[in-house]
Scaffold this motif. Structure first.
Motif, PDB file in Angstrom:
ATOM      1  N   GLY A  90      74.261 110.584  37.002  1.00 53.53           N
ATOM      2  CA  GLY A  90      74.261 109.166  36.473  1.00 53.53           C
ATOM      3  C   GLY A  90      73.471 109.041  35.391  1.00 53.53           C
ATOM      4  N   ILE A  91      72.343 109.831  35.095  1.00 52.04           N
ATOM      5  CA  ILE A  91      71.685 109.831  33.925  1.00 52.04           C
ATOM      6  C   ILE A  91      72.380 110.371  32.780  1.00 52.04           C
ATOM      7  N   ALA A  92      73.088 111.440  33.223  1.00 56.16           N
ATOM      8  CA  ALA A  92      73.844 112.102  32.120  1.00 56.16           C
ATOM      9  C   ALA A  92      74.971 111.133  31.692  1.00 56.16           C
ATOM     10  N   LEU A  93      75.733 110.474  32.283  1.00 51.33           N
ATOM     11  CA  LEU A  93      76.808 109.634  32.001  1.00 51.33           C
ATOM     12  C   LEU A  93      76.200 108.525  31.371  1.00 51.33           C
ATOM     13  N   GLY A  94      75.004 107.940  31.425  1.00 50.94           N
ATOM     14  CA  GLY A  94      74.580 106.773  30.544  1.00 50.94           C
ATOM     15  C   GLY A  94      74.179 107.275  29.411  1.00 50.94           C
ATOM     16  N   ILE A  95      73.638 108.715  29.281  1.00 50.22           N
ATOM     17  CA  ILE A  95      73.205 109.168  28.026  1.00 50.22           C
ATOM     18  C   ILE A  95      74.550 109.318  27.183  1.00 50.22           C
ATOM     19  N   GLN A  96      75.663 109.893  27.965  1.00 43.87           N
ATOM     20  CA  GLN A  96      76.887 110.033  26.891  1.00 43.87           C
ATOM     21  C   GLN A  96      77.449 108.764  26.589  1.00 43.87           C
ATOM     22  N   HIS A  97      77.578 107.849  27.301  1.00 43.27           N
ATOM     23  CA  HIS A  97      78.151 106.650  26.882  1.00 43.27           C
ATOM     24  C   HIS A  97      77.265 105.824  25.771  1.00 43.27           C
ATOM     25  N   SER A  98      75.946 105.995  25.775  1.00 45.66           N
ATOM     26  CA  SER A  98      75.042 105.606  24.874  1.00 45.66           C
ATOM     27  C   SER A  98      75.126 106.279  23.366  1.00 45.66           C
ATOM     28  N   LEU A  99      75.599 107.561  23.591  1.00 44.27           N
ATOM     29  CA  LEU A  99      75.915 108.594  22.348  1.00 44.27           C
ATOM     30  C   LEU A  99      77.026 108.297  21.769  1.00 44.27           C
ATOM     31  N   LYS A 100      78.055 107.863  22.443  1.00 40.79           N
ATOM     32  CA  LYS A 100      79.208 107.658  22.152  1.00 40.79           C
ATOM     33  C   LYS A 100      79.100 106.289  21.340  1.00 40.79           C
ATOM     34  N   ASN A 101      78.614 105.482  21.892  1.00 39.47           N
ATOM     35  CA  ASN A 101      78.357 103.970  21.264  1.00 39.47           C
ATOM     36  C   ASN A 101      77.890 104.074  19.987  1.00 39.47           C
ATOM     37  N   HIS A 102      76.894 105.149  19.737  1.00 38.60           N
ATOM     38  CA  HIS A 102      76.207 105.185  18.624  1.00 38.60           C
ATOM     39  C   HIS A 102      76.437 106.265  17.559  1.00 38.60           C
ATOM     40  N   GLU A 103      77.781 106.887  18.134  1.00 31.95           N
ATOM     41  CA  GLU A 103      78.188 107.989  17.227  1.00 31.95           C
ATOM     42  C   GLU A 103      78.551 107.514  15.560  1.00 31.95           C
ATOM     43  N   GLY A 104      77.940 108.466  14.617  1.00 32.89           N
ATOM     44  CA  GLY A 104      77.637 107.837  13.278  1.00 32.89           C
ATOM     45  C   GLY A 104      76.734 106.993  13.029  1.00 32.89           C
ATOM     46  N   LYS A 105      76.113 106.692  13.894  1.00 33.54           N
ATOM     47  CA  LYS A 105      74.921 105.640  13.504  1.00 33.54           C
ATOM     48  C   LYS A 105      73.548 106.243  14.090  1.00 33.54           C
TER      49      LYS A 105
END
Length: 108
Positions: A76-91
């Motif tokens: 669950g923590i890894a999925l939350g981190i993965q979604h956050s990283l995708k949302n901030h990709e390039g930023k």
């Protein structure tokens, strides 16, 4: 939810309300909302090479002092981190390569 069901029934009396499910989310016991991304950035700042989301999650839990986390909690923590990283990709973070699982590092 009852109000939503009543409005749907007014608009379409034949609609099956049984297909509507209420989403119940279990709150994260260790991190407040919005802090996972910042913790992941802290881990990536000290990383020597790009990391996957599960690797970042394990490092975040270790840095926070969490011991004995279940496999489901870690995922669950890894999925939350993965979604956050995708949302901030390039930023602030960049995905390295096209391989799966994605490896992340801080953007230049």
């Amino acid at each position: 939810m009852r109000h939503v069901e009543a409005v749907i029934k007014m608009l379409d009396p034949t609609y099956n309300l049984g297909r509507i499910a209420v989403k119940r989310r279990k709150p994260n016991p260790w991190f407040k909302r919005g802090t996972l991304y910042r913790r992941a950035l802290d881990v990536l700042r000290t990383a020597t090479e790009p990391m996957t989301a599960p690797e970042i999650a394990a490092a975040v839990l270790a840095a926070h002092g969490v011991q004995g986390a279940s496999k489901e909690d870690t995922q669950g923590i890894a999925l939350g981190i993965q979604h956050s990283l995708k949302n901030h990709e390039g930023k602030g973070v960049a995905r390295i390569g096209e391989a799966s699982p994605a490896r992340w590092q801080l953007a230049d």
